[in-house]
Design an enzyme around this catalytic site. Structure first.
Site, PDB file in Angstrom:
ATOM      1  N   LYS A 116       0.812  -1.218   0.000  1.00 20.98           N
ATOM      2  CA  LYS A 116       0.000   0.000   0.000  1.00 20.98           C
ATOM      3  C   LYS A 116       0.846   1.270   0.000  1.00 20.98           C
ATOM      4  O   LYS A 116       0.453   2.285  -0.582  1.00 20.98           O
ATOM      5  CB  LYS A 116      -0.949  -0.013   1.193  1.00 20.98           C
ATOM      6  CG  LYS A 116      -1.988  -1.115   1.156  1.00 20.98           C
ATOM      7  CD  LYS A 116      -2.929  -1.010   2.340  1.00 20.98           C
ATOM      8  CE  LYS A 116      -4.003  -2.085   2.310  1.00 20.98           C
ATOM      9  NZ  LYS A 116      -3.467  -3.436   2.533  1.00 20.98           N
ATOM     10  N   GLU A 200      -2.425   6.308   8.493  1.00 22.32           N
ATOM     11  CA  GLU A 200      -3.248   7.253   7.750  1.00 22.32           C
ATOM     12  C   GLU A 200      -4.170   8.026   8.680  1.00 22.32           C
ATOM     13  O   GLU A 200      -4.572   7.533   9.745  1.00 22.32           O
ATOM     14  CB  GLU A 200      -4.107   6.520   6.716  1.00 22.32           C
ATOM     15  CG  GLU A 200      -3.331   5.955   5.550  1.00 22.32           C
ATOM     16  CD  GLU A 200      -4.236   5.302   4.541  1.00 22.32           C
ATOM     17  OE1 GLU A 200      -3.740   4.989   3.451  1.00 22.32           O
ATOM     18  OE2 GLU A 200      -5.431   5.086   4.834  1.00 22.32           O
ATOM     19  N   HIS A 235     -13.801  -3.487   9.647  1.00 27.56           N
ATOM     20  CA  HIS A 235     -13.230  -3.099   8.363  1.00 27.56           C
ATOM     21  C   HIS A 235     -13.550  -4.111   7.255  1.00 27.56           C
ATOM     22  O   HIS A 235     -12.890  -4.124   6.215  1.00 27.56           O
ATOM     23  CB  HIS A 235     -11.707  -2.911   8.468  1.00 27.56           C
ATOM     24  CG  HIS A 235     -11.310  -1.947   9.533  1.00 27.56           C
ATOM     25  ND1 HIS A 235     -11.585  -0.604   9.465  1.00 27.56           N
ATOM     26  CD2 HIS A 235     -10.677  -2.144  10.723  1.00 27.56           C
ATOM     27  CE1 HIS A 235     -11.133   0.000  10.549  1.00 27.56           C
ATOM     28  NE2 HIS A 235     -10.588  -0.906  11.321  1.00 27.56           N
ATOM     29  N   ARG A 297      -7.744  -7.937  -8.436  1.00 29.97           N
ATOM     30  CA  ARG A 297      -8.495  -9.195  -8.569  1.00 29.97           C
ATOM     31  C   ARG A 297      -9.979  -8.869  -8.664  1.00 29.97           C
ATOM     32  O   ARG A 297     -10.385  -7.715  -8.563  1.00 29.97           O
ATOM     33  CB  ARG A 297      -8.248 -10.078  -7.338  1.00 29.97           C
ATOM     34  CG  ARG A 297      -8.566  -9.357  -6.024  1.00 29.97           C
ATOM     35  CD  ARG A 297      -8.464 -10.261  -4.829  1.00 29.97           C
ATOM     36  NE  ARG A 297      -8.499  -9.529  -3.573  1.00 29.97           N
ATOM     37  CZ  ARG A 297      -9.576  -9.081  -2.952  1.00 29.97           C
ATOM     38  NH1 ARG A 297     -10.758  -9.264  -3.534  1.00 29.97           N
ATOM     39  NH2 ARG A 297      -9.509  -8.444  -1.801  1.00 29.97           N
TER      40      ARG A 297
END
Length: 662
Positions: A116, A200, A235, A297
């Site tokens: 990421k 973040e 999440h 994907r």
């Protein structure tokens, strides 16, 4: 086009790929582990190959065994599905090196988006907005804590590899950062083999909106509009919809163009999803969305895109992988109606969505109201080895209101017995006022969790019907013998029977009085409920109560029954007369494994003094980390497990005795 493909996956996605391949005339090869010998995907495929033990590391994560199975079966290509090896660049590379086609993006594209932190740096260069945060290589805990403070709490710790909510922790206070970082790293290492993280800024009013993209080998890239996946717990997505409520033409265009730029930046081919976090504190604005990650994907929620775009994304995958251009260009794509998808899981919402295991003794889905993507059948088992997804219910209608109504009805008409599930939770969520009004956000479930997950006892009507069922009054067979057909009714007086019903909310005494052939008066507390049998079918019956007719059904089990009524499932159990309740009484002294799993961390030793709520043992089960806490204050009397041990469900992990005990 390929003549035969191997599917390197299991469950509902393997079944879903098989169905499209069969329609296209492509033969399929399934792979299976020891735990999946009798699985649905094995039965559906044209042929199946055993690849190893029940643990994913011994089967579905074994690159060598999967490629060998493909070569042995004569398959020309491998479809990775999602999860397992679907975003593993080394696997894609190995597939191509073996002379096979990987039905997915190139290894280089997977690598570009696999971490990421690197992906965000790449997206910034491509002009795609990213969430403020730290995405660097320095992983010292003290440094990360300092950067978190600079970003400003709350922050989100995220594993740089993988997805699915694994290795992710929200942190609201500086003093909680160290423990959250440790847990996120441990979970990330277990799930992805990489414990590096990024930090973040956590947006307080966010929505999760993602864009489906598709590229081909000729360099064409299109987007197939957006999906709103804001309804999440831990999440992980729960209900998804397409398009996103409140989306404007301007913002859809901006997000779609950003997603296409992201895909072009890595020369993407095949199906992919660019995920954005959207700050909706001032509404949906085209300058308030930020890149989170790209999943290289097919996504679990892809059916809602298929529904509104009128395409089969798996067919597109097969065509693009075989060298064909995209079936449609951007100008040919348009949105038709609205779609929802709900994920039915074996889990217990009242216990923090704890994954569950068990055998599906009874499983019925509604006919005609919804598309059902399932990987299990009635009598199949949910094991501790894999994700506990049972099925996805997908609905489509011209408007959001109509589609949501169809979703609620489909969920209410689903029957499942044999393991805990989130079915009732999904029904309540589909009726939650903010969601119904088109105001979803990622914090909605957390805010409303008590109302959405609380255990609701059966009402008087459910109790009355269950009591009559228990006496056999609604299930006896019709007979030509007039004396038998009278059932419990007696010419010389009303027959009655007292029934004690045990349920999640306690127990209730009901007195059932037979007033006639199909008429019963049931006394529930101070209320008398009249139950009249109107019609009887093979699996259900129709009853009249207070002038209102309704359909109901019951599924009997050795120690109880499940009553299906008005979109709810009521569970009643019969206590074991030989069970004196010793285990229940001792529950406060014993820490019990809630399910089979691996003991990751043991934080105490025999003789340690512990306080109620203190974390004692961390175990891993069904791709999730569970922290088990002290049931009360006390001293660790016996410790029965160590780190690295496998434990069974209901195993006693440790015992406590009072601190002042001799």
């Amino acid at each position: 086009m390929f003549s035969k493909i191997l599917i390197a996956n299991r469950g509902e996605i393997a079944c879903r790929i098989i169905r499209t391949a069969r329609r296209m005339g492509v033969r399929t090869v399934a792979v299976y582990s020891d735990a999946d010998v009798g699985a649905l995907h094995v039965a559906l495929a044209d042929e199946s190959v055993h690849i190893g033990g029940a643990a994913a590391s011994e089967s579905y994560l074994s690159k060598e065994r999967i490629i060998a199975a493909a070569q042995r079966s004569g398959a020309e290509a491998i479809h990775p599905g999602y999860g397992f090896l679907s975003e593993n660049a080394n696997f894609a590379e190995a597939v191509e090196a073996a002379g096979l086609t990987f039905i997915g993006p190139s290894p280089a594209s997977i690598r570009a988006m696999g971490l990421k932190d690197a992906a965000k740096a790449l997206m910034e260069k491509a002009g795609v907005p990213v969430v403020p945060g730290y995405h660097g290589d320095k992983q010292d805990a003290a440094f990360l804590a300092k950067r978190a403070a600079e970003i400003g709490f709350p922050v989100l710790i995220k594993a740089r590899a993988g997805g699915g909510g694994k290795g992710m922790r929200r942190v609201d206070r500086p003093e909680d950062f160290a423990a959250a970082l440790e847990a996120a790293r441990r979970e990330a290492k277990s799930a992805f083999g990489d414990d590096a993280v990024l930090i973040e800024k956590y947006l307080l009013q966010p929505r999760h909106i993602e864009i489906q993209v598709f590229g081909d080998r000729q360099g064409n890239v299109v987007h197939l509009f957006e999906r709103d996946c804001s309804l999440q717990r831990r999440h992980q997505k729960v209900i998804e919809e397409a398009p996103a409520p409140g989306m404007t033409v301007e913002m859809r265009s901006a997000m779609g163009e950003a997603a296409v730029r992201a895909a072009r930046a890595i020369d993407y081919r095949g199906a992919g999803t660019v995920e954005f976090i959207v700050d909706v504190s001032q509404g949906l604005l085209p300058d308030r969305f930020f890149f989170m990650e790209m999943n290289t994907r097919l996504q679990v929620e892809h059916p809602v895109t298929e529904a509104i775009a009128g395409v089969d994304l798996v067919e597109w995958q097969l065509r693009v992988a075989s060298g064909e251009p995209l079936p449609k260009m951007q100008a040919e794509l348009a949105i038709d109606g609205w779609a929802f998808e709900a994920r039915l899981y074996a889990e217990d919402p009242s216990k923090g969505f704890l994954p569950a295991t068990g055998t599906l003794a009874h499983l019925r889905f509604p006919e005609g109201d919804a598309r059902i993507d399932a990987g299990v059948r009635q009598s199949d088992s949910i094991t501790p080895y894999y994700d506990p997804l049972i099925a996805k219910l997908i609905v489509h209608a011209p408007t959001r209101e109509a589609a949501l109504g169809k979703l609620t009805r489909a969920l209410q008409n689903t029957q499942m017995v044999g393991t805990a599930s989130n079915l009732d939770f999904l029904i309540r969520l589909s009726e939650q006022p903010d969601f119904v009004a088109g105001r979803p956000d990622t914090g909605l479930i957390d805010r409303e969790v008590e109302a959405l997950t609380s255990v609701q006892p059966p009402d008087d009507i459910a109790l009355a019907i269950a009591a009559v069922f228990e006496t056999g009054g609604l299930t006896r067979s019709l007979s030509d013998d007039p004396w038998q057909s009278l059932g419990a009714w007696q010419l010389w007086g009303d027959a009655s029977r007292t029934v004690l019903l045990h349920h999640g909310g306690g127990q209730t005494n009901c007195r059932v009085i037979a007033k006639g052939r199909d008429l019963f008066s049931v006394h529930v507390g101070d209320r008398a409920v009249t139950v009249r049998l109107v019609a009887r079918g093979d699996e259900a019956c129709r009853v009249e109560i207070d002038g209102r007719q309704r359909s109901t059904a019951v599924f009997r089990m050795p120690h109880g029954m499940a009553l299906f009524l008005d979109g709810r499932t009521h569970h009643f159990h019969r206590p074991d007369p030989l069970d004196g309740g010793a285990e229940e009484a001792a529950g406060g002294d014993r820490l019990i494994a809630p399910m089979p799993g691996l003991i990751k961390i043991v934080r105490v030793r025999e003789g340690d003094v512990v306080a109620k709520g203190q974390a004692l043992i961390v175990m891993e089960a069904m791709k999730m980390e569970l922290t088990l806490a002290a049931m009360r204050d006390g001293v660790v009397e016996s410790l029965n497990v160590g780190e690295g041990d496998q434990t069974s469900e209901s195993a006693i992990l440790l015992s406590l005795h009072p601190e002042d005990a001799a």
